[in-house]
Design a protein around this motif. Sequence first.
Motif, mmCIF file in Angstrom:
data_model
loop_
_atom_site.group_PDB
_atom_site.id
_atom_site.type_symbol
_atom_site.label_atom_id
_atom_site.label_comp_id
_atom_site.label_asym_id
_atom_site.label_seq_id
_atom_site.Cartn_x
_atom_site.Cartn_y
_atom_site.Cartn_z
ATOM 1 N N ARG A 83 0.750 -1.297 0.078
ATOM 2 C CA ARG A 83 0.124 0.301 -0.017
ATOM 3 C C ARG A 83 0.774 1.144 0.046
ATOM 4 N NH1 ARG A 83 -5.539 1.021 1.563
ATOM 5 N NH2 ARG A 83 -5.750 3.292 1.898
ATOM 6 N N LYS A 84 1.781 1.118 0.731
ATOM 7 C CA LYS A 84 2.905 2.265 0.844
ATOM 8 C C LYS A 84 3.478 2.430 -0.369
ATOM 9 C CE LYS A 84 6.459 3.608 4.132
ATOM 10 N NZ LYS A 84 7.417 3.509 5.119
ATOM 11 N N ALA A 85 3.981 1.629 -1.232
ATOM 12 C CA ALA A 85 4.528 1.957 -2.346
ATOM 13 C C ALA A 85 3.505 2.509 -3.384
ATOM 14 C CB ALA A 85 5.148 0.401 -3.005
ATOM 15 N N PHE A 86 2.507 1.736 -3.432
ATOM 16 C CA PHE A 86 1.293 2.261 -4.253
ATOM 17 C C PHE A 86 1.092 3.668 -4.011
ATOM 18 C CE2 PHE A 86 -3.306 3.228 -5.083
ATOM 19 C CZ PHE A 86 -3.285 3.029 -6.383
ATOM 20 N N MET A 87 0.875 3.874 -2.941
ATOM 21 C CA MET A 87 0.427 5.375 -2.470
ATOM 22 C C MET A 87 1.622 6.365 -2.877
ATOM 23 S SD MET A 87 -2.497 5.463 -1.167
ATOM 24 C CE MET A 87 -2.740 7.282 -0.588
ATOM 25 N N LYS A 88 2.807 6.123 -2.669
ATOM 26 C CA LYS A 88 3.974 6.740 -3.221
ATOM 27 C C LYS A 88 3.659 7.163 -4.739
ATOM 28 C CE LYS A 88 8.886 7.400 -2.897
ATOM 29 N NZ LYS A 88 9.933 6.736 -2.400
ATOM 30 N N SER A 89 3.559 5.984 -5.499
ATOM 31 C CA SER A 89 3.772 6.201 -6.775
ATOM 32 C C SER A 89 2.212 6.926 -7.427
ATOM 33 C CB SER A 89 3.600 4.737 -7.488
ATOM 34 O OG SER A 89 3.334 4.599 -8.937
ATOM 35 N N CYS A 90 1.248 6.613 -6.650
ATOM 36 C CA CYS A 90 -0.097 7.222 -7.010
ATOM 37 C C CYS A 90 0.078 8.777 -6.750
ATOM 38 C CB CYS A 90 -1.169 6.544 -6.261
ATOM 39 S SG CYS A 90 -2.846 7.258 -6.626
ATOM 40 N N LEU A 91 0.327 9.137 -5.594
ATOM 41 C CA LEU A 91 0.506 10.271 -5.204
ATOM 42 C C LEU A 91 1.531 11.238 -6.179
ATOM 43 C CD1 LEU A 91 0.140 10.318 -1.354
ATOM 44 C CD2 LEU A 91 -1.775 11.147 -3.010
ATOM 45 N N SER A 92 2.602 10.713 -6.578
ATOM 46 C CA SER A 92 3.427 11.279 -7.443
ATOM 47 C C SER A 92 3.037 11.690 -9.074
ATOM 48 C CB SER A 92 4.850 10.671 -7.394
ATOM 49 O OG SER A 92 4.784 9.483 -8.189
ATOM 50 N N GLY A 93 2.032 10.895 -9.229
ATOM 51 C CA GLY A 93 1.326 11.255 -10.606
ATOM 52 C C GLY A 93 1.947 10.334 -11.630
ATOM 53 N N LYS A 94 2.663 9.196 -11.053
ATOM 54 C CA LYS A 94 3.470 8.110 -12.015
ATOM 55 C C LYS A 94 2.502 6.927 -12.516
ATOM 56 C CE LYS A 94 8.079 8.866 -10.491
ATOM 57 N NZ LYS A 94 9.298 8.672 -9.573
ATOM 58 N N LYS A 95 2.560 6.564 -13.744
ATOM 59 C CA LYS A 95 1.513 5.616 -13.908
ATOM 60 C C LYS A 95 2.226 4.250 -13.870
ATOM 61 C CE LYS A 95 -1.505 8.366 -15.497
ATOM 62 N NZ LYS A 95 -2.782 8.833 -14.441
ATOM 63 N N ASP A 96 1.769 3.258 -13.396
ATOM 64 C CA ASP A 96 2.602 1.839 -13.289
ATOM 65 C C ASP A 96 2.253 1.066 -14.414
ATOM 66 O OD1 ASP A 96 3.225 2.166 -10.762
ATOM 67 O OD2 ASP A 96 1.409 1.325 -9.728
#
Length: 96
Positions: A83-96
Amino acid sequence: MLIGLMAGTLLATAAWAETAQQARMKSCNTEASGKDLKGDARKAFMKSCLSGGAQADGRAAQQQRMKDCNAEASSKALKGDARKAFMKSCLSGKKD
């Protein structure tokens, strides 16, 4: 000695001001990228954002982004480090 202390204080203040400006530039760039702004629209947004005109809008957008990312993490049933990794990516605006 007093002059040296004052000079050190001024240098520290100048270094902090650069850091604050760099942080604002990074934040404005991230927000402009998130809005997919290009050309003149991006230039106008960056000018407003860097002058502080978009601060209130930026806070509202960040709060909405936090809500959206939280909802998506919950729908994926993410916990702990995932969750922490997802939130960091999501909040930075990066797409997986």
